[in-house]
Design a protein around this motif. Sequence first.
Motif, PDB file in Angstrom:
ATOM      1  N   VAL A  94      28.906  14.944  11.304  1.00  0.00           N
ATOM      2  CA  VAL A  94      29.082  13.975  10.223  1.00  0.00           C
ATOM      3  C   VAL A  94      29.689  12.729  10.859  1.00  0.00           C
ATOM      4  O   VAL A  94      30.723  12.792  11.519  1.00  0.00           O
ATOM      5  N   ILE A  95      29.003  11.604  10.683  1.00  0.00           N
ATOM      6  CA  ILE A  95      29.436  10.359  11.321  1.00  0.00           C
ATOM      7  C   ILE A  95      29.770   9.323  10.256  1.00  0.00           C
ATOM      8  O   ILE A  95      29.015   9.141   9.296  1.00  0.00           O
ATOM      9  N   THR A  96      30.890   8.669  10.435  1.00  0.00           N
ATOM     10  CA  THR A  96      31.271   7.550   9.570  1.00  0.00           C
ATOM     11  C   THR A  96      31.443   6.303  10.417  1.00  0.00           C
ATOM     12  O   THR A  96      32.144   6.327  11.442  1.00  0.00           O
ATOM     13  N   ALA A  97      30.791   5.237  10.006  1.00  0.00           N
ATOM     14  CA  ALA A  97      31.054   3.923  10.579  1.00  0.00           C
ATOM     15  C   ALA A  97      32.080   3.250   9.672  1.00  0.00           C
ATOM     16  O   ALA A  97      31.849   3.099   8.471  1.00  0.00           O
ATOM     17  N   LEU A  98      33.213   2.899  10.243  1.00  0.00           N
ATOM     18  CA  LEU A  98      34.331   2.321   9.495  1.00  0.00           C
ATOM     19  C   LEU A  98      34.520   0.867   9.906  1.00  0.00           C
ATOM     20  O   LEU A  98      34.559   0.565  11.106  1.00  0.00           O
ATOM     21  N   THR A  99      34.598  -0.021   8.931  1.00  0.00           N
ATOM     22  CA  THR A  99      34.807  -1.443   9.225  1.00  0.00           C
ATOM     23  C   THR A  99      36.013  -1.963   8.453  1.00  0.00           C
ATOM     24  O   THR A  99      36.159  -1.684   7.265  1.00  0.00           O
ATOM     25  N   VAL A 100      36.864  -2.699   9.160  1.00  0.00           N
ATOM     26  CA  VAL A 100      37.981  -3.407   8.522  1.00  0.00           C
ATOM     27  C   VAL A 100      37.842  -4.883   8.882  1.00  0.00           C
ATOM     28  O   VAL A 100      37.859  -5.247  10.059  1.00  0.00           O
TER      29      VAL A 100
ATOM     30  N   GLU B  87      33.545   7.404  13.731  1.00  0.00           N
ATOM     31  CA  GLU B  87      34.244   8.693  13.759  1.00  0.00           C
ATOM     32  C   GLU B  87      33.192   9.788  13.628  1.00  0.00           C
ATOM     33  O   GLU B  87      32.290   9.697  12.790  1.00  0.00           O
ATOM     34  N   SER B  88      33.301  10.817  14.461  1.00  0.00           N
ATOM     35  CA  SER B  88      32.331  11.910  14.439  1.00  0.00           C
ATOM     36  C   SER B  88      33.049  13.248  14.307  1.00  0.00           C
ATOM     37  O   SER B  88      34.012  13.513  15.024  1.00  0.00           O
ATOM     38  N   THR B  89      32.595  14.070  13.379  1.00  0.00           N
ATOM     39  CA  THR B  89      33.145  15.411  13.174  1.00  0.00           C
ATOM     40  C   THR B  89      32.008  16.422  13.274  1.00  0.00           C
ATOM     41  O   THR B  89      30.962  16.233  12.669  1.00  0.00           O
ATOM     42  N   THR B  90      32.228  17.465  14.062  1.00  0.00           N
ATOM     43  CA  THR B  90      31.209  18.503  14.212  1.00  0.00           C
ATOM     44  C   THR B  90      31.430  19.591  13.159  1.00  0.00           C
ATOM     45  O   THR B  90      32.559  20.026  12.939  1.00  0.00           O
TER      46      THR B  90
END
Length: 197
Positions: free
Chosen positions: A103-109, A122-125
């Motif tokens: 599961v991948i999230t691209a996070l932008t601030v 961020e990547s979670t297996t």
Amino acid sequence: MRQIILASASPRRKELLKQLIGNNFLVHASSYREYPYPDLRPEELLTKHSIEKAREVAKHFDSGLVISADTSVLFNRELLGKPGTPEKAEKMLEMLSGQKFRVITALTVLDLNSGKETSELESTTVWMDKMSKEQISAYVRTGEPLDKAGAFAAQGKGAALVEKIEGDFFNIVGLPLFRLGKILQRAGVCIFEKDLS
């Protein structure tokens, strides 16, 4: 505290951000429409969507920090978004049953005061339990998978399907809190203050 704007209508992201900084933020959903951009790699596509969401919302404010995110399941180099229909949800779950995926999230601030834009991945297996067709159908009938990337909610009934994870659990829900906390602290936000308002 500086004004913080969450560029998402997701109730899950809202609850996660509240967990991190309390009620000290505004919600302004982005009207950016996601396109597939077939020439981009999955990680690049998620990052582009996240950045564009933040930029669209930033147009409505003069100052503050805009937070946006784009989360998807990556399996066999294919992004699995929200299924939308029970039929698509069943197909996704059949595909993921007994499999390992990310599961991948691209996070932008986006800092409106300085113009600085920070985007991180961020990547979670995740290891998914082997499910029978009956289990999958029963889970889909709950309605929970329809608006979740990859057709499961690890924070809901879908927790019974997730054998184990490696990485940030909150990333699976849609907002990687550890990474976001680090970015906010670098931007001068002290998330451990008793009252951030």
